[in-house]
Scaffold this motif. Sequence first.
Motif, PDB file in Angstrom:
ATOM      1  N   PHE A 276       0.883  -1.110  -0.108  1.00 11.50           N
ATOM      2  CA  PHE A 276       0.092  -0.088   0.197  1.00 11.50           C
ATOM      3  C   PHE A 276       1.052   1.325  -0.013  1.00 11.50           C
ATOM      4  O   PHE A 276       1.651   1.432   0.867  1.00 11.50           O
ATOM      5  N   PHE A 307      -1.725   0.774  11.782  1.00 15.75           N
ATOM      6  CA  PHE A 307      -1.868   0.756  10.485  1.00 15.75           C
ATOM      7  C   PHE A 307      -0.846   1.676   9.872  1.00 15.75           C
ATOM      8  O   PHE A 307      -1.065   2.265   8.783  1.00 15.75           O
ATOM      9  N   GLY A 309       1.784   0.850   7.712  1.00 14.09           N
ATOM     10  CA  GLY A 309       2.129   0.448   6.415  1.00 14.09           C
ATOM     11  C   GLY A 309       3.633   0.546   6.654  1.00 14.09           C
ATOM     12  O   GLY A 309       4.375  -0.158   7.576  1.00 14.09           O
ATOM     13  N   GLU A 328       1.281  -2.883  12.320  1.00 10.70           N
ATOM     14  CA  GLU A 328       0.570  -3.238  10.858  1.00 10.70           C
ATOM     15  C   GLU A 328       0.574  -4.779  10.690  1.00 10.70           C
ATOM     16  O   GLU A 328       1.186  -5.435  11.239  1.00 10.70           O
ATOM     17  N   MET A 333       5.460  -5.380   5.047  1.00 10.13           N
ATOM     18  CA  MET A 333       5.376  -4.148   5.146  1.00 10.13           C
ATOM     19  C   MET A 333       6.144  -3.616   6.797  1.00 10.13           C
ATOM     20  O   MET A 333       7.083  -2.742   6.759  1.00 10.13           O
ATOM     21  N   ASP A 355      -2.236  -8.281  13.824  1.00  6.86           N
ATOM     22  CA  ASP A 355      -3.693  -8.072  13.434  1.00  6.86           C
ATOM     23  C   ASP A 355      -4.569  -6.975  14.195  1.00  6.86           C
ATOM     24  O   ASP A 355      -4.986  -7.429  15.282  1.00  6.86           O
ATOM     25  N   SER A 357      -7.496  -6.018  13.959  1.00  3.21           N
ATOM     26  CA  SER A 357      -8.837  -6.287  13.955  1.00  3.21           C
ATOM     27  C   SER A 357      -9.285  -7.247  15.067  1.00  3.21           C
ATOM     28  O   SER A 357     -10.395  -7.766  15.393  1.00  3.21           O
ATOM     29  N   ASP A 376      -4.786   5.114  10.969  1.00  2.28           N
ATOM     30  CA  ASP A 376      -4.604   5.349   9.534  1.00  2.28           C
ATOM     31  C   ASP A 376      -5.339   3.874   8.940  1.00  2.28           C
ATOM     32  O   ASP A 376      -4.631   3.525   8.085  1.00  2.28           O
ATOM     33  N   PRO A 377      -6.518   3.655   9.493  1.00  2.43           N
ATOM     34  CA  PRO A 377      -7.100   2.301   8.866  1.00  2.43           C
ATOM     35  C   PRO A 377      -7.511   2.282   7.469  1.00  2.43           C
ATOM     36  O   PRO A 377      -7.622   3.379   7.002  1.00  2.43           O
ATOM     37  N   SER A 378      -7.713   1.095   6.959  1.00  2.00           N
ATOM     38  CA  SER A 378      -8.111   0.796   5.457  1.00  2.00           C
ATOM     39  C   SER A 378      -9.753   0.969   5.735  1.00  2.00           C
ATOM     40  O   SER A 378     -10.190   1.409   6.685  1.00  2.00           O
TER      41      SER A 378
HETATM   42  C1  LIG Z   1      -4.705   3.270   4.600  1.00  3.81           C
HETATM   43  S1  LIG Z   1      -3.404   2.479   4.730  1.00  3.81           S
HETATM   44  C2  LIG Z   1      -2.529   3.406   5.671  1.00  3.81           C
HETATM   45  C3  LIG Z   1      -0.956   2.988   5.624  1.00  3.81           C
HETATM   46  C4  LIG Z   1       0.110   3.820   6.074  1.00  3.81           C
HETATM   47  N1  LIG Z   1      -0.264   4.571   7.244  1.00  3.81           N
HETATM   48  C5  LIG Z   1       0.418   4.829   4.999  1.00  3.81           C
HETATM   49  O1  LIG Z   1       0.069   6.184   5.146  1.00  3.81           O
HETATM   50  O2  LIG Z   1       0.739   4.621   3.956  1.00  3.81           O
HETATM   51  C6  LIG Z   1      -3.944   1.121   5.998  1.00  3.81           C
HETATM   52  C7  LIG Z   1      -2.796  -0.087   6.448  1.00  3.81           C
HETATM   53  O3  LIG Z   1      -3.888  -0.884   7.183  1.00  3.81           O
HETATM   54  C8  LIG Z   1      -3.254  -2.289   6.982  1.00  3.81           C
HETATM   55  N2  LIG Z   1      -4.174  -3.163   7.826  1.00  3.81           N
HETATM   56  C9  LIG Z   1      -5.251  -3.448   7.003  1.00  3.81           C
HETATM   57  N3  LIG Z   1      -5.934  -4.235   7.880  1.00  3.81           N
HETATM   58  C10 LIG Z   1      -5.169  -4.505   9.071  1.00  3.81           C
HETATM   59  C11 LIG Z   1      -5.488  -5.397  10.229  1.00  3.81           C
HETATM   60  N4  LIG Z   1      -6.347  -5.929  10.483  1.00  3.81           N
HETATM   61  N5  LIG Z   1      -4.379  -4.961  11.015  1.00  3.81           N
HETATM   62  C12 LIG Z   1      -3.395  -4.501  11.048  1.00  3.81           C
HETATM   63  N6  LIG Z   1      -3.128  -3.780   9.713  1.00  3.81           N
HETATM   64  C13 LIG Z   1      -4.112  -3.717   8.888  1.00  3.81           C
HETATM   65  C14 LIG Z   1      -2.801  -2.283   5.464  1.00  3.81           C
HETATM   66  O4  LIG Z   1      -1.939  -3.317   5.415  1.00  3.81           O
HETATM   67  C15 LIG Z   1      -2.260  -0.931   5.265  1.00  3.81           C
HETATM   68  O5  LIG Z   1      -0.861  -0.963   5.505  1.00  3.81           O
END
Ligand SMILES: C[S@@+](CC[C@H](N)C(=O)[O-])C[C@H]1O[C@@H](n2cnc3c(N)ncnc32)[C@H](O)[C@@H]1O
Length: 444
Positions: A276, A307, A309, A328, A333, A355, A357, A376-378
């Motif tokens: 990402f 989160f 990344g 993360e 990553m 994880d 979640s 900064d979640p997805s």
């Molecule tokens: C919106 S991106 C933000 C990444 C980073 N903050 C950036 O600005 O580039 C969300 C990040 O959350 C991670 N992610 C998604 N679901 C996750 C989970 N359940 N636990 C941990 N990380 C998660 C993804 O791999 C991704 O890197």
Amino acid sequence: MVQIFRSTAQKSAKSHSLNKIIELDINDLDHQGRGVGRYNGKVCFVQGALPSEKVQAIITEDKKQLLTAKLHKILQVSDERIEPNCPWFSECGGCQLQHLSYAAQTQQKQTRVDQLLAKQGIKRLPWQPILNSQPFQYRNRTRLSAWYEGKQNKLHLGFRQFNSKKLIEVDQCLVIAPKFSTLLPELVQILNKLKCKKHVSHVELNSAGQRYCIILRVLNKPAEQDYIKLTEFALAHNLDIYFHQNDDEYLKVQSDSDKLYYSIDSLQLQFGLSDFTQVNSQANKDMIQQAQNWLELNEDDVVLDLFCGLGNFSLPVAQKVLKVVGIEGSRSMVEKAKRNASDNQLTNTEFYKQDLSSIDGLDKIDWGAFNKIILDPSRQGAMQICQQSEQWTAKQVLYIACDPNSLARDSQYLLASGYKMIKIGLIDMFPQTSHIETMALFSR
Ligand SMILES: C[S@@+](CC[C@H](N)C(=O)[O-])C[C@H]1O[C@@H](n2cnc3c(N)ncnc32)[C@H](O)[C@@H]1O
């Protein structure tokens, strides 16, 4: 007996309404950028219509409580309507808002966030100035669909139509990097000379870093001649071209192996093509700067970046504070975040894979150790995390949301734990589209 089938009369009323021309006032935009009005007590979505317009529309779908319709004629035109720059705008599903002035796009997005948070009882938001982006040529990553037409033995490239599987062939795109847009006709030509053209399922363009990369997703192993043709093309245009066949395997057609990295001020962050990265490089830099300003970072701060990344926020923040811990879910990553920190001589960071979640994962976090938290979640948001906010000692929480629905839901948990939203601002990461990125600062 319970009636489970629609009566013939109901069915025929519905079928009669299909293709019917209706007249309605549009008073809102939905999350897909469609105009929203009402007709005969039902909500009606009209693609291409804008708020404050009166339109005629043709019904294409009639459900119990909603109608979907196609714009037929504009009877009263919005002052904010403009001529779209892109010739494919009316068909291509990539952009939804090119017919709306840029200032009105961001205003509409802000209104939408207001509405979603108001539904959760969160009103009179402390709005800050919008972080605008350049309206076109901002996308550093995009994915084109490829399809092979057997009869003509021809490969086509394009985007999916709005809400449909149909593909619209394009030979330029105004939101992607100009070099890629100019190159599209030649790219299709060279792809059509490949033996593997039948097996190309999509093409990704990536200029997030210092190189222009083209990634061909192929279903079968390409022939040696294809490597030769693509190497010539790559050298002629100063590109890197990769075949992507298996999940994490990107095979560069040229033999050199440059690492990919992007810069934030003096920092260089390495990334992989499957990682990402933020889609709009300038908006990303502005967003990071605003995050630092809002958090008023100082050398005593201990910051948790959830989160995280590759360390997009963690590394710039680490330059200003005592310590940053980044968490993360993607192992690769996390490894890159660690390497990015050491490559940039930052010794005050720690990164962990977790994880976020899962309750088990969250239980391992020492919430009391941090005075500032970045989230900064997805798109799914950070519900499980925010549900635990009562036990946090952090004075400030910065939430960056790519889905305002998640922000609205998660804000409720933060507010219930005694946090107050003290700033909120739109980051226009995706101009011309209906995507909304928001930053909110909570304090207690
Ligand atoms: C919106 S991106 C933000 C990444 C980073 N903050 C950036 O600005 O580039 C969300 C990040 O959350 C991670 N992610 C998604 N679901 C996750 C989970 N359940 N636990 C941990 N990380 C998660 C993804 O791999 C991704 O890197």
